[in-house]
Design a protein around this motif. Structure first.
Motif, PDB file in Angstrom:
ATOM      1  N   ASP A 115      -4.304  13.417  -3.783  1.00 21.57           N
ATOM      2  CA  ASP A 115      -4.434  12.558  -4.959  1.00 21.57           C
ATOM      3  C   ASP A 115      -3.907  11.157  -4.690  1.00 21.57           C
ATOM      4  OD1 ASP A 115      -5.475  14.731  -6.292  1.00 21.57           O
ATOM      5  OD2 ASP A 115      -3.569  15.293  -7.213  1.00 21.57           O
ATOM      6  N   ALA A 116      -2.792  11.054  -3.952  1.00 19.70           N
ATOM      7  CA  ALA A 116      -2.175   9.744  -3.720  1.00 19.70           C
ATOM      8  C   ALA A 116      -2.995   8.897  -2.759  1.00 19.70           C
ATOM      9  CB  ALA A 116      -0.763   9.935  -3.159  1.00 19.70           C
ATOM     10  N   LEU A 117      -3.653   9.518  -1.793  1.00 21.25           N
ATOM     11  CA  LEU A 117      -4.411   8.776  -0.800  1.00 21.25           C
ATOM     12  C   LEU A 117      -5.863   8.542  -1.214  1.00 21.25           C
ATOM     13  CD1 LEU A 117      -3.059  10.453   2.456  1.00 21.25           C
ATOM     14  CD2 LEU A 117      -2.491   8.199   1.558  1.00 21.25           C
ATOM     15  N   ASP A 118      -6.241   9.039  -2.382  1.00 20.82           N
ATOM     16  CA  ASP A 118      -7.590   8.795  -2.893  1.00 20.82           C
ATOM     17  C   ASP A 118      -7.668   7.353  -3.361  1.00 20.82           C
ATOM     18  OD1 ASP A 118     -10.026   8.702  -4.080  1.00 20.82           O
ATOM     19  OD2 ASP A 118      -9.715  10.414  -5.415  1.00 20.82           O
TER      20      ASP A 118
ATOM     21  N   ARG B 118       0.829  -1.204   0.000  1.00 21.22           N
ATOM     22  CA  ARG B 118       0.000   0.000   0.000  1.00 21.22           C
ATOM     23  C   ARG B 118       0.866   1.259   0.000  1.00 21.22           C
ATOM     24  NH1 ARG B 118      -3.980   3.109  -1.557  1.00 21.22           N
ATOM     25  NH2 ARG B 118      -4.789   4.509   0.051  1.00 21.22           N
ATOM     26  N   ALA B 119       1.928   1.250   0.811  1.00 25.79           N
ATOM     27  CA  ALA B 119       2.832   2.402   0.852  1.00 25.79           C
ATOM     28  C   ALA B 119       3.509   2.624  -0.501  1.00 25.79           C
ATOM     29  CB  ALA B 119       3.882   2.204   1.941  1.00 25.79           C
ATOM     30  N   TYR B 120       3.861   1.532  -1.169  1.00 25.24           N
ATOM     31  CA  TYR B 120       4.514   1.652  -2.479  1.00 25.24           C
ATOM     32  C   TYR B 120       3.559   2.236  -3.516  1.00 25.24           C
ATOM     33  CZ  TYR B 120       6.789   0.246  -6.830  1.00 25.24           C
ATOM     34  OH  TYR B 120       7.362   0.245  -8.081  1.00 25.24           O
ATOM     35  N   VAL B 121       2.299   1.804  -3.488  1.00 27.29           N
ATOM     36  CA  VAL B 121       1.307   2.340  -4.428  1.00 27.29           C
ATOM     37  C   VAL B 121       1.085   3.828  -4.185  1.00 27.29           C
ATOM     38  CG1 VAL B 121      -1.124   2.239  -5.106  1.00 27.29           C
ATOM     39  CG2 VAL B 121       0.168   0.123  -4.773  1.00 27.29           C
ATOM     40  N   ILE B 122       1.008   4.203  -2.902  1.00 27.20           N
ATOM     41  CA  ILE B 122       0.828   5.623  -2.572  1.00 27.20           C
ATOM     42  C   ILE B 122       2.012   6.440  -3.067  1.00 27.20           C
ATOM     43  CG2 ILE B 122       0.740   7.251  -0.650  1.00 27.20           C
ATOM     44  CD1 ILE B 122      -0.902   5.191   0.878  1.00 27.20           C
ATOM     45  N   TRP B 123       3.231   5.918  -2.875  1.00 33.15           N
ATOM     46  CA  TRP B 123       4.413   6.649  -3.324  1.00 33.15           C
ATOM     47  C   TRP B 123       4.432   6.791  -4.841  1.00 33.15           C
ATOM     48  CZ3 TRP B 123       7.805  10.105  -2.487  1.00 33.15           C
ATOM     49  CH2 TRP B 123       8.934  10.207  -3.284  1.00 33.15           C
ATOM     50  N   ARG B 124       4.012   5.753  -5.563  1.00 30.06           N
ATOM     51  CA  ARG B 124       3.959   5.838  -7.028  1.00 30.06           C
ATOM     52  C   ARG B 124       2.980   6.922  -7.461  1.00 30.06           C
ATOM     53  NH1 ARG B 124       2.616   0.299  -9.751  1.00 30.06           N
ATOM     54  NH2 ARG B 124       2.753   1.650 -11.562  1.00 30.06           N
ATOM     55  N   GLN B 125       1.821   6.963  -6.823  1.00 33.94           N
ATOM     56  CA  GLN B 125       0.844   8.001  -7.160  1.00 33.94           C
ATOM     57  C   GLN B 125       1.391   9.387  -6.831  1.00 33.94           C
ATOM     58  OE1 GLN B 125      -1.646   5.882  -9.071  1.00 33.94           O
ATOM     59  NE2 GLN B 125      -2.595   7.774  -8.361  1.00 33.94           N
ATOM     60  N   PHE B 126       2.044   9.485  -5.674  1.00 31.83           N
ATOM     61  CA  PHE B 126       2.553  10.780  -5.240  1.00 31.83           C
ATOM     62  C   PHE B 126       3.694  11.251  -6.132  1.00 31.83           C
ATOM     63  CE2 PHE B 126       5.445  13.386  -2.714  1.00 31.83           C
ATOM     64  CZ  PHE B 126       4.589  14.345  -2.216  1.00 31.83           C
ATOM     65  N   SER B 127       4.637  10.365  -6.435  1.00 32.11           N
ATOM     66  CA  SER B 127       5.816  10.748  -7.212  1.00 32.11           C
ATOM     67  C   SER B 127       5.489  11.059  -8.664  1.00 32.11           C
ATOM     68  CB  SER B 127       6.879   9.646  -7.151  1.00 32.11           C
ATOM     69  OG  SER B 127       6.371   8.420  -7.657  1.00 32.11           O
TER      70      SER B 127
ATOM     71  N   LEU C 259      -7.455   8.298   9.193  1.00 35.56           N
ATOM     72  CA  LEU C 259      -6.158   8.973   9.209  1.00 35.56           C
ATOM     73  C   LEU C 259      -5.798   9.600   7.869  1.00 35.56           C
ATOM     74  CD1 LEU C 259      -3.874   6.726  11.450  1.00 35.56           C
ATOM     75  CD2 LEU C 259      -4.792   9.002  11.941  1.00 35.56           C
ATOM     76  N   SER C 260      -6.100   8.868   6.744  1.00 31.06           N
ATOM     77  CA  SER C 260      -5.676   9.416   5.448  1.00 31.06           C
ATOM     78  C   SER C 260      -6.311  10.749   5.149  1.00 31.06           C
ATOM     79  CB  SER C 260      -5.977   8.491   4.296  1.00 31.06           C
ATOM     80  OG  SER C 260      -6.648   7.451   4.623  1.00 31.06           O
ATOM     81  N   SER C 261      -7.623  10.867   5.368  1.00 30.18           N
ATOM     82  CA  SER C 261      -8.294  12.144   5.134  1.00 30.18           C
ATOM     83  C   SER C 261      -7.791  13.223   6.093  1.00 30.18           C
ATOM     84  CB  SER C 261      -9.809  11.986   5.310  1.00 30.18           C
ATOM     85  OG  SER C 261     -10.329  11.067   4.385  1.00 30.18           O
ATOM     86  N   LEU C 262      -7.519  12.811   7.328  1.00 27.88           N
ATOM     87  CA  LEU C 262      -7.053  13.776   8.317  1.00 27.88           C
ATOM     88  C   LEU C 262      -5.660  14.287   7.972  1.00 27.88           C
ATOM     89  CD1 LEU C 262      -8.143  14.966  10.995  1.00 27.88           C
ATOM     90  CD2 LEU C 262      -6.694  13.317  12.177  1.00 27.88           C
ATOM     91  N   ILE C 263      -4.782  13.392   7.515  1.00 26.09           N
ATOM     92  CA  ILE C 263      -3.418  13.788   7.155  1.00 26.09           C
ATOM     93  C   ILE C 263      -3.444  14.804   6.019  1.00 26.09           C
ATOM     94  CG2 ILE C 263      -1.285  12.950   6.102  1.00 26.09           C
ATOM     95  CD1 ILE C 263      -1.651  10.370   7.725  1.00 26.09           C
ATOM     96  N   VAL C 264      -4.289  14.549   5.024  1.00 23.92           N
ATOM     97  CA  VAL C 264      -4.391  15.474   3.895  1.00 23.92           C
ATOM     98  C   VAL C 264      -4.874  16.838   4.362  1.00 23.92           C
ATOM     99  CG1 VAL C 264      -5.606  15.932   1.747  1.00 23.92           C
ATOM    100  CG2 VAL C 264      -4.755  13.636   2.214  1.00 23.92           C
ATOM    101  N   ARG C 265      -5.902  16.861   5.216  1.00 29.80           N
ATOM    102  CA  ARG C 265      -6.440  18.142   5.687  1.00 29.80           C
ATOM    103  C   ARG C 265      -5.427  18.892   6.543  1.00 29.80           C
ATOM    104  NH1 ARG C 265     -11.297  21.122   6.107  1.00 29.80           N
ATOM    105  NH2 ARG C 265     -10.546  23.115   6.914  1.00 29.80           N
ATOM    106  N   VAL C 266      -4.711  18.163   7.400  1.00 30.45           N
ATOM    107  CA  VAL C 266      -3.697  18.815   8.235  1.00 30.45           C
ATOM    108  C   VAL C 266      -2.606  19.426   7.366  1.00 30.45           C
ATOM    109  CG1 VAL C 266      -1.873  18.392   9.931  1.00 30.45           C
ATOM    110  CG2 VAL C 266      -4.127  17.413  10.281  1.00 30.45           C
ATOM    111  N   THR C 267      -2.161  18.687   6.353  1.00 31.82           N
ATOM    112  CA  THR C 267      -1.113  19.200   5.468  1.00 31.82           C
ATOM    113  C   THR C 267      -1.571  20.448   4.726  1.00 31.82           C
ATOM    114  OG1 THR C 267      -0.346  16.917   5.159  1.00 31.82           O
ATOM    115  CG2 THR C 267       0.521  18.569   3.666  1.00 31.82           C
TER     116      THR C 267
ATOM    117  N   ALA D 227       3.852  18.035  -6.582  1.00 34.41           N
ATOM    118  CA  ALA D 227       3.875  17.478  -5.229  1.00 34.41           C
ATOM    119  C   ALA D 227       5.308  17.203  -4.786  1.00 34.41           C
ATOM    120  CB  ALA D 227       3.048  16.197  -5.184  1.00 34.41           C
ATOM    121  N   LEU D 228       6.130  16.712  -5.711  1.00 30.31           N
ATOM    122  CA  LEU D 228       7.540  16.491  -5.387  1.00 30.31           C
ATOM    123  C   LEU D 228       8.245  17.815  -5.089  1.00 30.31           C
ATOM    124  CD1 LEU D 228       8.582  13.726  -7.955  1.00 30.31           C
ATOM    125  CD2 LEU D 228       8.161  13.477  -5.507  1.00 30.31           C
TER     126      LEU D 228
END
Length: 308
Positions: free
Chosen positions: A299-302, A29-38, A223-231, A43-44
């Motif tokens: 976008d990555a956590l969607d 899951r972390a790898y998929v999120i990183w691929r979406q993010f990168s 947590l995912s929605s909260l992390i995005v909102r905090v950021t 975002a980078l």
């Protein structure tokens, strides 16, 4: 025959649709999120700006070229950028603006981290308890949340700091108190989506208590929605802290807080523009970094984006 991670490529192991362990599922899951993010270059860029802020804050004593609180009134007052080794010029006290910005990054990072540590857990607890309990508990907690949301954040922070007294600690506390209600709203909405799901019903049938359900099963899902909102809120937190510093209610002199530096330079904005412009540009860069990072994380956590 079951393949192990040592017998198949790492990427294929991470992207397996049938993980053999929780560790493999989490890493996948972390790898998929990183691929979406990168895949998002902006975002980078935002991540690079925030990592630069952290690097500067950690190594401020090595990167600064002058003492941030001591100046030279006789020979270095209001020098333009590039004069006599002062890369970004000096202020009306003869202090090096570059060094003050470097050390001011520590205060900015301190405000951001402490506000997130205080406000996010409060909002998460209030929202999940309210959404799961329902009834009068939900009504009471949400009405309290509505009271805080009814006031503009900066105005409420000003009132709290005025009551508590000026200072960086009171400013952080005031900003945290005004920042948790949106997190509670998000956590409540997520909880109301999950609380009647088959997954939660199965946990109930296994005998889990409401406390365990909220703590171990619902909070992680929020947590995912909260992390995005905090950021995304970090830019607003920085601007609120700068606003309090500008009004003299945040960090007190001679601390090199960026909002206070702008306040000091407003008297010279026409002739010695760099005194106010340099800290303003620093606030702009850091706020832009957090906004770009938040957009990338959203976008990555969607789940819909991650599943593509």
């Amino acid at each position: 025959m079951t393949l192990t991670a040592s017998k198949i490529p790492l990427r294929q192991w991470l992207l397996s649709d049938r993980p053999q362990s929780r560790r493999q599922a989490r890493l996948g899951r972390a790898y998929v999120i990183w691929r979406q993010f990168s895949a998002n270059r902006l975002a980078l860029l935002g991540l690079g700006l925030i990592l630069s802020l952290v690097f500067v804050a950690i190594f401020a004593n090595l990167l600064a070229t002058h003492n941030p609180v001591q100046g030279d009134l006789a020979g270095a007052r209001l020098l333009p950028p590039g004069s006599n080794g002062f890369w970004l010029g000096t202020d009306d006290q003869g202090r090096d603006i570059y060094s003050r910005l470097i050390y001011g990054s520590r205060l900015t990072l301190l405000v951001v981290v402490l506000v997130a540590i205080i406000a996010a857990p409060i909002g998460l607890i209030v929202g999940t308890v309210s959404g799961y309990a329902g009834g009068w508990v939900d009504a009471v907690l949400m009405r309290i949340t509505d009271i805080f949301l009814a006031f503009p954040k900066l105005v409420l922070a000003l009132a709290l700091v005025a009551a508590l007294g000026p200072g960086i600690e009171n400013a952080i506390l005031a900003i945290a108190v005004t920042s948790w209600p949106p997190y509670a709203r998000i956590a409540r909405a997520e909880t109301m989506t999950f609380r009647n799901s088959d997954y939660i019903s199965a946990v109930k049938l296994m005998g889990a208590s409401p406390f365990r359900i909220v703590l171990r099963h619902i909070m992680p899902l929020c947590l995912s929605s909260l992390i995005v909102r905090v950021t995304l809120d970090m830019a607003g937190i920085i601007l609120t802290a700068a606003g309090l510093g500008f009004l003299g209610l945040g960090a007190q002199p001679p601390l090199p807080e960026w909002g206070a530096m702008i306040a000091d330079g407003r008297r010279f904005i026409l002739d010695q523009w760099w005194v106010a412009a340099m800290p303003g540009f620093a606030i702009l860069l850091v706020s832009l970094g957090f906004n770009l990072l938040g957009d990338g994380l959203r976008d990555a956590l969607d789940p819909k984006e991650a599943g593509q």
